[in-house]
Design a protein around this motif. Structure first.
Motif, PDB file in Angstrom:
ATOM      1  N   UNK A 171      63.910 -68.165 -68.620  1.00 33.39           N
ATOM      2  CA  UNK A 171      62.606 -68.832 -68.531  1.00 33.39           C
ATOM      3  C   UNK A 171      62.329 -69.639 -69.783  1.00 33.39           C
ATOM      4  N   UNK A 172      61.701 -70.784 -69.608  1.00 33.21           N
ATOM      5  CA  UNK A 172      61.370 -71.641 -70.743  1.00 33.21           C
ATOM      6  C   UNK A 172      60.059 -72.360 -70.458  1.00 33.21           C
ATOM      7  N   UNK A 173      59.291 -72.621 -71.508  1.00 30.30           N
ATOM      8  CA  UNK A 173      57.929 -73.123 -71.365  1.00 30.30           C
ATOM      9  C   UNK A 173      57.730 -74.359 -72.226  1.00 30.30           C
ATOM     10  N   UNK A 174      57.026 -75.363 -71.677  1.00 25.04           N
ATOM     11  CA  UNK A 174      56.718 -76.595 -72.406  1.00 25.04           C
ATOM     12  C   UNK A 174      55.243 -76.925 -72.260  1.00 25.04           C
ATOM     13  N   UNK A 175      54.710 -77.653 -73.241  1.00 24.84           N
ATOM     14  CA  UNK A 175      53.303 -78.032 -73.280  1.00 24.84           C
ATOM     15  C   UNK A 175      53.157 -79.546 -73.302  1.00 24.84           C
ATOM     16  N   UNK A 176      52.312 -80.070 -72.422  1.00 22.73           N
ATOM     17  CA  UNK A 176      51.926 -81.486 -72.461  1.00 22.73           C
ATOM     18  C   UNK A 176      50.702 -81.588 -73.362  1.00 22.73           C
ATOM     19  N   UNK A 177      50.869 -82.125 -74.563  1.00 21.05           N
ATOM     20  CA  UNK A 177      49.772 -82.159 -75.528  1.00 21.05           C
ATOM     21  C   UNK A 177      48.675 -83.142 -75.146  1.00 21.05           C
ATOM     22  N   UNK A 178      48.960 -84.082 -74.255  1.00 17.00           N
ATOM     23  CA  UNK A 178      47.934 -85.054 -73.860  1.00 17.00           C
ATOM     24  C   UNK A 178      46.950 -84.474 -72.847  1.00 17.00           C
TER      25      UNK A 178
ATOM     26  N   UNK B 219      48.417 -79.284 -70.074  1.00 17.70           N
ATOM     27  CA  UNK B 219      49.145 -78.679 -68.965  1.00 17.70           C
ATOM     28  C   UNK B 219      50.409 -77.977 -69.456  1.00 17.70           C
ATOM     29  N   UNK B 220      50.789 -76.915 -68.756  1.00 16.73           N
ATOM     30  CA  UNK B 220      51.999 -76.166 -69.080  1.00 16.73           C
ATOM     31  C   UNK B 220      53.053 -76.402 -68.010  1.00 16.73           C
ATOM     32  N   UNK B 221      54.320 -76.324 -68.411  1.00 20.59           N
ATOM     33  CA  UNK B 221      55.440 -76.495 -67.491  1.00 20.59           C
ATOM     34  C   UNK B 221      56.431 -75.362 -67.739  1.00 20.59           C
ATOM     35  N   UNK B 222      56.637 -74.526 -66.727  1.00 19.59           N
ATOM     36  CA  UNK B 222      57.563 -73.410 -66.828  1.00 19.59           C
ATOM     37  C   UNK B 222      58.782 -73.685 -65.959  1.00 19.59           C
TER      38      UNK B 222
ATOM     39  N   UNK C 207      51.141 -75.778 -64.688  1.00 17.96           N
ATOM     40  CA  UNK C 207      49.842 -75.130 -64.816  1.00 17.96           C
ATOM     41  C   UNK C 207      48.797 -76.155 -65.229  1.00 17.96           C
ATOM     42  N   UNK C 208      47.821 -76.384 -64.346  1.00 14.87           N
ATOM     43  CA  UNK C 208      46.702 -77.279 -64.637  1.00 14.87           C
ATOM     44  C   UNK C 208      45.421 -76.461 -64.562  1.00 14.87           C
ATOM     45  N   UNK C 209      44.749 -76.286 -65.686  1.00 13.05           N
ATOM     46  CA  UNK C 209      43.485 -75.546 -65.743  1.00 13.05           C
ATOM     47  C   UNK C 209      43.611 -74.143 -65.154  1.00 13.05           C
ATOM     48  N   UNK C 210      44.753 -73.507 -65.384  1.00 10.14           N
ATOM     49  CA  UNK C 210      44.939 -72.138 -64.949  1.00 10.14           C
ATOM     50  C   UNK C 210      45.573 -71.958 -63.592  1.00 10.14           C
ATOM     51  N   UNK C 211      45.809 -73.049 -62.859  1.00  9.20           N
ATOM     52  CA  UNK C 211      46.407 -72.972 -61.531  1.00  9.20           C
ATOM     53  C   UNK C 211      47.846 -73.460 -61.572  1.00  9.20           C
ATOM     54  N   UNK C 212      48.775 -72.623 -61.098  1.00 10.69           N
ATOM     55  CA  UNK C 212      50.193 -72.966 -61.085  1.00 10.69           C
ATOM     56  C   UNK C 212      50.589 -73.560 -59.742  1.00 10.69           C
ATOM     57  N   UNK C 213      51.305 -74.684 -59.761  1.00  7.20           N
ATOM     58  CA  UNK C 213      51.829 -75.304 -58.549  1.00  7.20           C
ATOM     59  C   UNK C 213      53.314 -75.598 -58.741  1.00  7.20           C
ATOM     60  N   UNK C 214      54.042 -75.644 -57.626  1.00  4.88           N
ATOM     61  CA  UNK C 214      55.488 -75.834 -57.692  1.00  4.88           C
ATOM     62  C   UNK C 214      55.845 -77.283 -57.999  1.00  4.88           C
TER      63      UNK C 214
ATOM     64  N   UNK D 276      56.937 -79.235 -76.909  1.00 11.74           N
ATOM     65  CA  UNK D 276      55.757 -79.996 -76.484  1.00 11.74           C
ATOM     66  C   UNK D 276      56.115 -81.467 -76.418  1.00 11.74           C
ATOM     67  N   UNK D 277      55.315 -82.212 -75.633  1.00 10.23           N
ATOM     68  CA  UNK D 277      55.553 -83.645 -75.461  1.00 10.23           C
ATOM     69  C   UNK D 277      54.226 -84.324 -75.151  1.00 10.23           C
TER      70      UNK D 277
END
Length: 239
Positions: A130-137, A140-143, A158-165, A183-184
């Motif tokens: 598993x690996x996690x990234x952050x969109x600083x703009x 949002x999170x990306x797993x 993850x957008x505002x706490x909701x995970x979508x595929x 992060x990016x």
């Protein structure tokens, strides 16, 4: 800083730890940092405030010692100072064979949230790296993680706490040691890499999310084609 400073052992006690792996990330304030690590199958965190370490906070206690070797925690800290973690549990099927499921938690500074399963937990296929990234703009999170059964890379946003595929078509060859950018400044810069194959030649492969324009072009083309067909049908009826 003119030299490296020794500030102590990451573990709060000296123990005979099996397969220890750890990550260190900024805590968002000055020289403060978080460390998140795994040992003997457990997952724990500590925070350094610039002068001293906090006590060890174990947020996952393993029954077996498996999983953490191929599914160690991946962590990022957002602009609010919230610590986000994805990790694999110690699920084994059969016993002695590591087949982890992927979970997510966050820490706002004082305590950990409950675990949220990101991968499927009703099967015994197993998921690793598993690996996690952050969109600083956007925040949002990306797993991302690897599906041991299908050789696919699985992604969720993850957008505002909701995970979508996320739709990722990379589903060939055995993969290991997957990691992603910390992060990016935008979704189009979110990327990841892994090693491919288990025997020579071992390859290092890179992939990324498509830019938004690449996604909408086919849709615009389909809409234009639909409008053109409707116009022709109407003209034919008038004739």
């Amino acid at each position: 800083i003119l030299s490296w400073q020794w500030v102590g052992n990451m573990l709060d006690t000296d123990i005979n730890a099996v397969n220890m792996k750890g990550s260190i990330v900024p805590a968002g304030v000055g020289s403060q940092v978080w460390v998140v690590y795994t040992y003997n199958g457990n997952m724990a965190s500590r925070k350094y405030d610039g002068a001293a370490w906090s006590a060890e906070d174990t947020f996952y206690v393993a029954v077996a010692l498996q999983a953490t070797d191929t599914a160690p925690p991946s962590v990022v800290v957002d602009s609010r100072g919230v610590l986000h973690v994805v990790y694999g549990d110690d699920h084994e099927q059969p016993i002695g064979t590591s087949k982890p499921h992927i979970y997510y938690r966050y820490n706002q500074g004082s305590s950990w949230s409950g675990p949220l399963a990101l991968s499927g937990t009703a099967n015994n296929a197993g998921y690793t790296w598993p690996t996690l990234s952050l969109d600083t703009s956007t925040g949002n999170l990306y797993a991302f993680w690897y599906d041991m059964q299908t050789n696919a890379i699985i992604g969720k946003k993850n957008v505002s706490g909701t995970w979508t595929a996320l739709t990722i078509t990379q589903n060939t060859y055995v993969k290991q040691y997957m990691t992603s950018i910390y992060s990016a400044p935008g979704e189009q810069f979110i990327c990841w890499q892994w090693t491919q194959n288990t025997t020579a030649p071992i390859q290092v492969v890179f992939d990324k999310l498509p830019e938004f324009s690449h996604v909408v072009v086919p849709v615009v083309f389909m809409m234009s084609l639909f409008v053109l067909m409707v116009g022709r049908t109407r003209r034919n009826r008038k004739a």
